[in-house]
Design a protein around this motif. Structure first.
Motif, PDB file in Angstrom:
ATOM      1  N   GLU A   1      -3.467  14.435   2.555  1.00  0.00           N
ATOM      2  CA  GLU A   1      -4.027  13.114   2.250  1.00  0.00           C
ATOM      3  C   GLU A   1      -5.557  13.183   2.228  1.00  0.00           C
TER       4      GLU A   1
ATOM      5  N   THR B   1      -2.339  16.790  10.475  1.00  0.00           N
ATOM      6  CA  THR B   1      -3.326  15.710  10.633  1.00  0.00           C
ATOM      7  C   THR B   1      -3.739  15.112   9.291  1.00  0.00           C
ATOM      8  N   GLY B   2      -2.761  15.029   8.384  1.00  0.00           N
ATOM      9  CA  GLY B   2      -3.079  14.408   7.101  1.00  0.00           C
ATOM     10  C   GLY B   2      -3.991  15.242   6.229  1.00  0.00           C
TER      11      GLY B   2
ATOM     12  N   GLU C   1      -4.398   6.685   0.234  1.00  0.00           N
ATOM     13  CA  GLU C   1      -4.505   8.137   0.350  1.00  0.00           C
ATOM     14  C   GLU C   1      -5.730   8.641  -0.431  1.00  0.00           C
TER      15      GLU C   1
ATOM     16  N   GLY D   1      -1.063   5.241  -4.433  1.00  0.00           N
ATOM     17  CA  GLY D   1      -1.733   6.080  -3.443  1.00  0.00           C
ATOM     18  C   GLY D   1      -3.198   5.739  -3.261  1.00  0.00           C
TER      19      GLY D   1
ATOM     20  N   GLN E   1      -4.922   3.372  -8.978  1.00  0.00           N
ATOM     21  CA  GLN E   1      -5.253   4.039  -7.714  1.00  0.00           C
ATOM     22  C   GLN E   1      -6.626   3.617  -7.186  1.00  0.00           C
TER      23      GLN E   1
ATOM     24  N   GLY F   1      -6.825  13.513  -0.912  1.00  0.00           N
ATOM     25  CA  GLY F   1      -6.613  12.349  -1.774  1.00  0.00           C
ATOM     26  C   GLY F   1      -5.184  12.158  -2.256  1.00  0.00           C
ATOM     27  N   HIS F   2      -4.279  13.044  -1.846  1.00  0.00           N
ATOM     28  CA  HIS F   2      -2.922  13.014  -2.394  1.00  0.00           C
ATOM     29  C   HIS F   2      -1.905  12.523  -1.379  1.00  0.00           C
ATOM     30  N   LYS F   3      -0.995  11.689  -1.847  1.00  0.00           N
ATOM     31  CA  LYS F   3       0.062  11.182  -0.974  1.00  0.00           C
ATOM     32  C   LYS F   3       1.141  12.248  -0.791  1.00  0.00           C
TER      33      LYS F   3
ATOM     34  N   VAL G   1       2.773   6.561  -7.013  1.00  0.00           N
ATOM     35  CA  VAL G   1       2.297   7.942  -7.044  1.00  0.00           C
ATOM     36  C   VAL G   1       3.283   8.801  -7.827  1.00  0.00           C
TER      37      VAL G   1
ATOM     38  N   TYR H   1      -9.292  16.773  15.879  1.00  0.00           N
ATOM     39  CA  TYR H   1      -8.538  16.148  14.790  1.00  0.00           C
ATOM     40  C   TYR H   1      -9.156  16.526  13.435  1.00  0.00           C
TER      41      TYR H   1
ATOM     42  N   VAL I   1      -1.621  12.684  12.431  1.00  0.00           N
ATOM     43  CA  VAL I   1      -2.520  11.584  12.048  1.00  0.00           C
ATOM     44  C   VAL I   1      -2.479  10.504  13.126  1.00  0.00           C
TER      45      VAL I   1
ATOM     46  N   LYS J   1      -3.755   8.786   5.528  1.00  0.00           N
ATOM     47  CA  LYS J   1      -2.291   8.767   5.385  1.00  0.00           C
ATOM     48  C   LYS J   1      -1.762   7.368   5.672  1.00  0.00           C
ATOM     49  N   VAL J   2      -0.790   6.957   4.890  1.00  0.00           N
ATOM     50  CA  VAL J   2      -0.036   5.744   5.178  1.00  0.00           C
ATOM     51  C   VAL J   2       1.178   6.159   6.006  1.00  0.00           C
TER      52      VAL J   2
ATOM     53  N   ILE K   1       0.829  -1.215   0.000  1.00  0.00           N
ATOM     54  CA  ILE K   1       0.000   0.000   0.000  1.00  0.00           C
ATOM     55  C   ILE K   1       0.862   1.263   0.000  1.00  0.00           C
ATOM     56  N   ASN K   2       2.089   1.162   0.491  1.00  0.00           N
ATOM     57  CA  ASN K   2       2.931   2.362   0.547  1.00  0.00           C
ATOM     58  C   ASN K   2       3.634   2.636  -0.761  1.00  0.00           C
TER      59      ASN K   2
END
Lengths: 353, 353, 353, 353
Positions: C95, C91-92, A95, A92, B230, C98-100, C133, D226, A133, A100-101, A86-87
């Motif tokens: 992400e 806090t992401g 994501e 993505g 994706q 939707g973006h890494k 990505v 959060y 996160v 977040k990963v 997944i990373n």
């Protein structure tokens, strides 16, 4: 061309195709609400010796993003090894569901319970944690992307770490068949006990396609079909997947075919070790990662495809060689013979890493 | 049980299964980069008489969400009929990519060019338009969810309206085979000329699964595979879909099987009209929507499944009856006979709507 | 309690509050379409000596997520230092669009042009790149989260690397005022030439709140207000932000107040160095990171708040001390005096790192 | 130019600015963890006579998207009137969090309990409900976007409908001050009892900016910060909002200023009715929607701005006229006088709708 670069280059095991030919004569209810899916789900439940939710989806990336979407609140993320699929190899996808990963360093594809404990504690003790996160899910693959396996004790410890930290545990079992065959101590009842979710991979284990998402955490299962439909993972002819899993699970071929692949991979590994070939990582299942001279790779190229994993130096590269549930012994022997021939003229001393 | 509630209750047409059995003997490159996908894409290009991008995905919801994700900027939305599949039956799949579905009222499943022009103008003239979702894509289905068809002139006008307003046009062709068979004036070269994207449905047209996303707008195609991966829509054994499309497209069975289904549906419609049965909507292709008394539905139930579309009154319901590329003439005849029997004792005058 | 833990503990510079009191008597058009926003945008354009889009948003996280949303296609990600604010302290937020975030290792908060070139090349040369990505945007902060600055040459090189690789370049200027004051070679015309987007931070530079998003890449600006509204970043009384920026930019106070803060921070740094205090990282602007014994921190605690950055060992911690545009010289002197007192009884030799 | 087109054209009430000038002398903890936010939250809790979570965010769109993100699972949607702000004037902010807005028809801006019951039942009874978005939250605005109010009985019934159907209830109170002043039977303790979440609007009620998100459903509140940080809604100088709410709530000005605005709006309405002017909708609070001839609008234009709501015919348009907490009686009188003058030469009979 013989394909050994991955474990999904062939079609299905013969019993899968036979079952398909037979079922094609009948009609079936749609969207996985048919007798084959029901029977396959029950069978998986029995093999897990547990009450579990079971859902069939066409691909592994879908399974992964669905579990993330179902398990996490919007501000939560997924802890995983930096080598985790997944990373690095899903564009993505996680994501894209908004999460977040949270990658942790790994040398052999495995996470440790300590890494999980530390990450959880780091978040808990951080006075600005609302600006970060929150870990919500741990993602492992078993076997890992590097072909390695977690031991029973390691998984037990990881599971314990997750429960202490209120993290859900998900095991990506795209290659679980090979893991089950290579290391019986990590079996389905054990996974059903320690995981909140895991997959039983089909695509790489003798099916045409299909992954079974197994959800011992029943609350995750309750609305899972909504998630599936929303992400385009609910196949109209879902029975195709139930049927295929039945075909391999009912007579044990799911594991026995994988065991044969493991044996062929390990035989080849031993033969290469005998020639002094070093390996990027030591593995027990169907994937091996020898470090081979470019000249050997060039010799293979017209007839055998393998996957270049990473360049080790100008002269050599680590490659991934996969045996799969649908690799025949004669194919494996052809590759082995070709490799031995290519290595013949090459002195062992070139191989010191 | 004979299934007529949808057009995906059966497996594949025989030529698909034969091709599959044969290809299963070989190995293939993964992720749609194989000879079957390439050949199928070329064939579709030739049938379109145009340069088009072609990508194969397992399901229709995936196709729809992928086109939305690829075509739109984050603040843009999709204009569609309120009956559109993306608006009602995909669990908010388009919204899950972040885009609003801008539904416009429709009585028979069709949008009009005027509705599109008005929606575009409403946005353009709105002095607070930055506070509203900008239309970016028009979604149609052909045939529609109500089995109706757009005429050549209607589609030409819609395409014109889209170009004037800088909107992309996407036609969901989950049932396009039946549309091509029923109304030859709307053919593939025409669609390739007027659309930016359309699908050539396989699941409902004799394949086990698979939809071809056809992208005459080549810029949409360039990075489409990233989107596919994706969203979990890039099947590892993508060759399965190229192979199946080849099997039906090469010998014309894709359309001829659909034509047979249309004919069986229209025969049944005429027989019901002969008995005075009214219809919810008039259709030309493989789906018909008769309004039947509950007693007739009860009589069918043990042996034939149809889909209750909406209750018309306490006594009667509109139902959907589908013939498909894999429905055999004998199945169609069995249903027709059962319906005629059930209607026998019932006076025509009960049916006035 | 005197606050030095961050640069946003105080309210606004006096000229900001005076302007606010005066403007409060009048009415204004909403959503940033008023004379103050227009004048502030024009002023920023003149200071940049370039045609730029300018938009005002309440906070920095909004600015960052908006630029990501506006700049990227769904499958693209943001390259940044692993210490980057978007990677660790939002806090992401990226992400969640939707973006890494593609984090690269950094020791002092800075990315290098070589890291960018390598990341771009790694993607370009990867035969499975559609499974990964794609980098689309580079995120830097200047000053960085560790208070360090990029030189003119470093930024020029980074910009060159971005253009070669077709990457957009975004500089998070939450503390840009301090950067402009500390290193005049990196000025607004330079940033407007090398960046596609940057922010001119207000919250940390004497405003009550507000960040100016500056978009030299005009295509990014065209629809930016749609993005702002969609993400809740378009303030109804947007004139509040235009007004505040005008108040500080028109008479140069934006930079001169920051210069005073830098000088107070650097004075304190010199005094601490004189006592043998080591630093986590060497900085030129308003943030300093001395490594102090716990006993010193304990002595400060009742009256002065600083931010513990990381524990160095059992006895000592690196802390962040911030001077800001609204810190008065007497406050800075009070802290300095307290620190010197607390250090008095402590031998220098304890401080060897 | 006098602005009556909206209720956010002016700055803040005097007591807000005074409090700001005073607080600007001090320093404050960041991110809403300061004494002003704490005191304001406690005050709101007391006014609600209930234990509630309270969070301050800069704008109303943020409040709405945050509640949706916090309250819903990914496949759930928000039921609202088709005139609802989230459906028409937030550029798809809710959809950008992945959730569908499920709009129901409304003529006067209000939803009914029956509509909610029907929508919930339709979903529950739908055998294909997993293919549709599940309602998870009901969104109302009080006052509505058309200036109308819900009665106590209507809201009680809606709340009952939500609980029966396991739906959360959220009231967008961007203009709640005017509602509280116009219809005391709908007070804060009542809202705190029937809602899971509501907002206490500040921007339109005498603050410079800021909305209080009130969460009687305490589980929603636990991790809300959060969500706020992730969506860019956590202001660094969050104390600005706590301070402003305190300034208006402590002495009751929040409601008394709104009451004055309501009275001025209703006075003007009566004067217009006296001249035979028809209204688009009847309202009780600070917004009125008279239908005026173009000639009257032309006469106003140089000095008074109002908002054209919709064209009624070639000659006339419905306009929105807003009085706000910061509208002075003299401004209201100036508009009234100008309107009466403009209407002087116009025969009443032209106004028949």
């Amino acid at each position: 061309m013989f394909h050994f670069e991955c474990d999904y280059a062939s079609g299905a095991a013969p019993q899968v195709l036979r079952a398909l030919a037979q079922a094609n004569e009948s009609q079936h209810f749609g969207y996985g609400e048919d007798e084959h899916c029901r029977a396959a789900a029950e069978l998986i439940g029995r093999l897990c010796a547990a009450q579990v939710g079971v859902h069939f989806v066409p691909g592994g990336t879908q399974a992964n993003l669905l579990v993330a979407a179902a398990a996490l609140r919007p501000f939560e993320g997924v802890l995983c090894a930096d080598t985790g699929h997944i990373n690095v190899h899903e564009t993505g996808a996680v994501e894209a569901t908004g999460h977040k990963v949270l990658a942790l360093p790994s040398v052999d594809g495995r996470l440790t319970a300590d890494q999980i404990r530390q990450a959880a504690q780091r978040h808990r003790l951080d006075s600005t944690r609302e600006h970060t996160v929150r870990p919500g899910l741990v993602y492992l693959s078993h076997p890992t992307e590097l072909g390695t396996l977690y031991t029973h004790a390691q998984l037990e410890d990881i599971s314990q770490a997750c429960r202490e930290a209120n993290l859900l545990l998900y095991v990506d079992g795209a290659r679980l068949a090979y893991g089950l065959a290579a290391l019986p101590e990590v079996d389905l009842p054990f996974l059903a006990r320690i995981c909140d979710a895991f997959t039983l991979g089909g695509t790489k284990a003798g099916l045409l396609f299909g992954e079974a998402v197994v959800l011992p955490h029943l609350a995750l299962s309750r609305d899972f079909r909504y998630h599936m439909k929303q992400r385009g993972a609910m196949l109209a002819k879902g029975w195709l997947m139930g049927l295929q899993f039945r075909a391999l699970l009912e007579d044990g071929a799911y594991v026995s075919l994988a065991a044969r692949a493991n044996a062929m991979a390990q035989d080849l590994k031993r033969a290469l070790v005998g020639r002094g070939v070093p390996f990027l990582v030591d593995t027990m299942a169907n994937q091996i990662f020898p470090i081979l001279p470019r000249s050997v790779l060039d010799a293979l190229e017209p007839s055998f495809s393998v996957s270049v994993w990473e360049a080790v130096d100008d002269q050599r590269a680590a490659v991934r060689v996969c045996m799969s549930s649908t690799t025949s012994p004669s194919e494996a022997e052809a590759l082995s013979a070709a490799l031995m021939r290519a290595l013949d003229g090459i002195s062992v001393k070139n191989f010191a890493l």
